[in-house]
Design a protein around this motif. Structure first.
Motif, PDB file in Angstrom:
ATOM      1  N   ILE A  26     -15.582   9.070 -19.013  1.00 53.21           N
ATOM      2  CA  ILE A  26     -16.402   8.912 -17.808  1.00 53.21           C
ATOM      3  C   ILE A  26     -15.608   8.293 -16.671  1.00 53.21           C
ATOM      4  O   ILE A  26     -14.605   7.604 -16.892  1.00 53.21           O
ATOM      5  CB  ILE A  26     -17.676   8.083 -18.082  1.00 53.21           C
ATOM      6  N   PHE A  27     -16.101   8.563 -15.475  1.00 53.07           N
ATOM      7  CA  PHE A  27     -15.417   8.146 -14.263  1.00 53.07           C
ATOM      8  C   PHE A  27     -16.268   7.164 -13.460  1.00 53.07           C
ATOM      9  O   PHE A  27     -17.491   7.143 -13.556  1.00 53.07           O
ATOM     10  CB  PHE A  27     -15.150   9.370 -13.373  1.00 53.07           C
ATOM     11  N   GLY A  28     -15.589   6.367 -12.654  1.00 52.54           N
ATOM     12  CA  GLY A  28     -16.279   5.545 -11.679  1.00 52.54           C
ATOM     13  C   GLY A  28     -16.680   6.380 -10.477  1.00 52.54           C
ATOM     14  O   GLY A  28     -16.424   7.588 -10.415  1.00 52.54           O
ATOM     15  N   THR A  29     -17.296   5.724  -9.500  1.00 52.66           N
ATOM     16  CA  THR A  29     -17.777   6.441  -8.321  1.00 52.66           C
ATOM     17  C   THR A  29     -16.683   6.682  -7.291  1.00 52.66           C
ATOM     18  O   THR A  29     -16.910   7.394  -6.316  1.00 52.66           O
ATOM     19  CB  THR A  29     -18.924   5.675  -7.657  1.00 52.66           C
ATOM     20  N   GLY A  30     -15.515   6.127  -7.513  1.00 51.35           N
ATOM     21  CA  GLY A  30     -14.384   6.394  -6.635  1.00 51.35           C
ATOM     22  C   GLY A  30     -14.302   5.450  -5.451  1.00 51.35           C
ATOM     23  O   GLY A  30     -15.303   4.896  -4.987  1.00 51.35           O
ATOM     24  N   THR A  31     -13.082   5.267  -4.961  1.00 54.22           N
ATOM     25  CA  THR A  31     -12.824   4.499  -3.744  1.00 54.22           C
ATOM     26  C   THR A  31     -12.069   5.394  -2.782  1.00 54.22           C
ATOM     27  O   THR A  31     -11.012   5.923  -3.113  1.00 54.22           O
ATOM     28  CB  THR A  31     -11.978   3.244  -4.025  1.00 54.22           C
ATOM     29  N   ARG A  32     -12.632   5.560  -1.592  1.00 58.15           N
ATOM     30  CA  ARG A  32     -11.950   6.371  -0.571  1.00 58.15           C
ATOM     31  C   ARG A  32     -10.998   5.470   0.200  1.00 58.15           C
ATOM     32  O   ARG A  32     -11.410   4.483   0.805  1.00 58.15           O
ATOM     33  CB  ARG A  32     -12.957   7.013   0.379  1.00 58.15           C
ATOM     34  N   LEU A  33      -9.722   5.797   0.140  1.00 61.43           N
ATOM     35  CA  LEU A  33      -8.695   5.041   0.859  1.00 61.43           C
ATOM     36  C   LEU A  33      -8.260   5.818   2.095  1.00 61.43           C
ATOM     37  O   LEU A  33      -7.871   6.979   1.985  1.00 61.43           O
ATOM     38  CB  LEU A  33      -7.487   4.775  -0.051  1.00 61.43           C
ATOM     39  N   LYS A  34      -8.337   5.154   3.226  1.00 58.83           N
ATOM     40  CA  LYS A  34      -7.846   5.747   4.463  1.00 58.83           C
ATOM     41  C   LYS A  34      -6.672   4.903   4.950  1.00 58.83           C
ATOM     42  O   LYS A  34      -6.818   3.705   5.186  1.00 58.83           O
ATOM     43  CB  LYS A  34      -8.938   5.779   5.525  1.00 58.83           C
ATOM     44  N   VAL A  35      -5.539   5.538   5.097  1.00 61.38           N
ATOM     45  CA  VAL A  35      -4.351   4.854   5.606  1.00 61.38           C
ATOM     46  C   VAL A  35      -4.096   5.374   7.014  1.00 61.38           C
ATOM     47  O   VAL A  35      -3.871   6.573   7.214  1.00 61.38           O
ATOM     48  CB  VAL A  35      -3.133   5.105   4.708  1.00 61.38           C
ATOM     49  N   LEU A  36      -4.162   4.457   7.955  1.00 55.35           N
ATOM     50  CA  LEU A  36      -4.049   4.820   9.369  1.00 55.35           C
ATOM     51  C   LEU A  36      -2.620   4.634   9.856  1.00 55.35           C
ATOM     52  O   LEU A  36      -1.972   3.645   9.544  1.00 55.35           O
ATOM     53  CB  LEU A  36      -5.004   3.943  10.194  1.00 55.35           C
ATOM     54  N   ALA A  37      -2.159   5.601  10.615  1.00 51.32           N
ATOM     55  CA  ALA A  37      -0.778   5.538  11.148  1.00 51.32           C
ATOM     56  C   ALA A  37      -0.656   4.520  12.273  1.00 51.32           C
ATOM     57  O   ALA A  37      -1.649   4.205  12.925  1.00 51.32           O
ATOM     58  CB  ALA A  37      -0.359   6.916  11.640  1.00 51.32           C
ATOM     59  N   VAL A  51      -3.829  -0.164   7.540  1.00 54.03           N
ATOM     60  CA  VAL A  51      -2.809   0.370   8.438  1.00 54.03           C
ATOM     61  C   VAL A  51      -1.561   0.648   7.612  1.00 54.03           C
ATOM     62  O   VAL A  51      -1.253  -0.088   6.661  1.00 54.03           O
ATOM     63  CB  VAL A  51      -2.507  -0.622   9.574  1.00 54.03           C
ATOM     64  N   GLU A  52      -0.872   1.682   7.963  1.00 50.44           N
ATOM     65  CA  GLU A  52       0.332   2.068   7.231  1.00 50.44           C
ATOM     66  C   GLU A  52       1.247   0.865   7.015  1.00 50.44           C
ATOM     67  O   GLU A  52       1.390   0.025   7.889  1.00 50.44           O
ATOM     68  CB  GLU A  52       1.080   3.152   8.025  1.00 50.44           C
ATOM     69  N   LYS A  53       1.830   0.808   5.842  1.00 53.22           N
ATOM     70  CA  LYS A  53       2.760  -0.220   5.373  1.00 53.22           C
ATOM     71  C   LYS A  53       2.047  -1.452   4.816  1.00 53.22           C
ATOM     72  O   LYS A  53       2.719  -2.328   4.261  1.00 53.22           O
ATOM     73  CB  LYS A  53       3.761  -0.626   6.456  1.00 53.22           C
ATOM     74  N   GLU A  54       0.763  -1.509   4.949  1.00 56.47           N
ATOM     75  CA  GLU A  54       0.028  -2.601   4.303  1.00 56.47           C
ATOM     76  C   GLU A  54      -0.074  -2.331   2.808  1.00 56.47           C
ATOM     77  O   GLU A  54      -0.067  -1.186   2.353  1.00 56.47           O
ATOM     78  CB  GLU A  54      -1.385  -2.723   4.885  1.00 56.47           C
ATOM     79  N   ALA A  60       3.091  -1.003   0.427  1.00 55.47           N
ATOM     80  CA  ALA A  60       3.616  -0.300   1.613  1.00 55.47           C
ATOM     81  C   ALA A  60       2.957   1.070   1.745  1.00 55.47           C
ATOM     82  O   ALA A  60       3.629   2.111   1.688  1.00 55.47           O
ATOM     83  CB  ALA A  60       5.136  -0.183   1.536  1.00 55.47           C
ATOM     84  N   SER A  61       1.661   1.059   1.923  1.00 58.54           N
ATOM     85  CA  SER A  61       0.895   2.298   1.937  1.00 58.54           C
ATOM     86  C   SER A  61       1.409   3.286   2.998  1.00 58.54           C
ATOM     87  O   SER A  61       1.972   2.887   4.031  1.00 58.54           O
ATOM     88  CB  SER A  61      -0.578   1.993   2.180  1.00 58.54           C
TER      89      SER A  61
END
Lengths: 117, 111
Positions: free
Chosen positions: A106-117, A14-17, A81-82
């Motif tokens: 080389i790269f990792g597989t990535g992390t998808r970050l979702k920040v919710l309002a 959640v936003e601000k976390e 404070a995302s």
């Protein structure tokens, strides 16, 4: 062999976390470089930071900070404070070659970050 | 400043067709590379080059050829396209072990 592991596939906050994205790497080289990139929904890749293997100082840039620990082969990324605009896929990357002569980036597989309002 | 120019942006191929993805950079970078991005797989290195006349295989080189006749250009060739090559392809350039600059990507579909 060279390897980058990002075990977190997707994180929602959640936003601000605060949120920490983990990166663990493997390399046989004594000289190597670590990176973080951001890929927003628009698809381009944006460079965030570069660290060499001899510099273990933590770095802070605004709300972003990075913790590099050679003892655990980790290079973690913390967003404080995302914000919704931080929603993206984040990639950790490793570049080596000065010792081995094979300059694979080389790269990792990535992390998808979702920040919710 | 053009940076890394990658063409085309979109392409649909039939199985067995061949094509070349073009990549050019104007930053005099010695290092150039090609990646493919698939869901859940991150960016996987296909081929890379540390200078004109020098190329090497990355993590997933099968089905792809490259050449580096000039510092500026690094084309990626698919000799006989397969559905497994459906992906988003990125070209990148950099100084050795520094920040990589990426092209805009090519979304390739093989039917």
């Amino acid at each position: 062999a060279q390897k980058v592991t990002q075990a977190q596939t997707e994180i929602s906050v959640v936003e601000k976390e605060d949120v920490t994205l983990d990166c663990v790497y493997e390399t046989r080289d004594t000289t190597y470089y670590l990176f973080w990139y951001k890929q927003p929904p628009s698809g381009e890749l944006v460079f965030l930071i570069r660290r060499n293997s001899f510099d273990e100082q933590n770095e802070i840039s605004g709300r972003y900070s990075w913790n590099f620990q050679k003892s655990t082969s980790s290079f973690n990324f913390t967003i404080t404070a995302s914000q919704v605009v931080d929603s993206a896929v984040y990639f950790c990357a490793l570049s080596e070659g000065i010792t081995s002569g094979t300059y694979k980036y080389i790269f990792g597989t990535g992390t998808r970050l979702k920040v919710l309002a | 400043n053009a940076g890394v120019t990658q063409t085309p942006k979109f392409q649909v191929l039939k199985t067995g067709q061949s094509m070349t993805l073009q990549c050019a950079q104007d930053m005099n970078h010695e290092y150039m590379s090609w990646y493919r991005q698939d869901p859940g797989m991150g960016l996987r290195l296909i081929h890379y080059s540390v200078g004109a006349g020098i190329t090497d295989q990355g993590e997933v080189p099968n089905g792809y050829n490259v050449s580096r006749s000039t510092t500026e250009d690094f084309p990626l060739r698919l000799l006989s396209a397969a559905p497994s090559q459906t992906s988003v392809y990125f070209c990148a350039s950099s100084r050795l072990n520094t920040e990589a600059f990426f092209g805009q990507g090519t979304r390739l579909t093989v039917v």
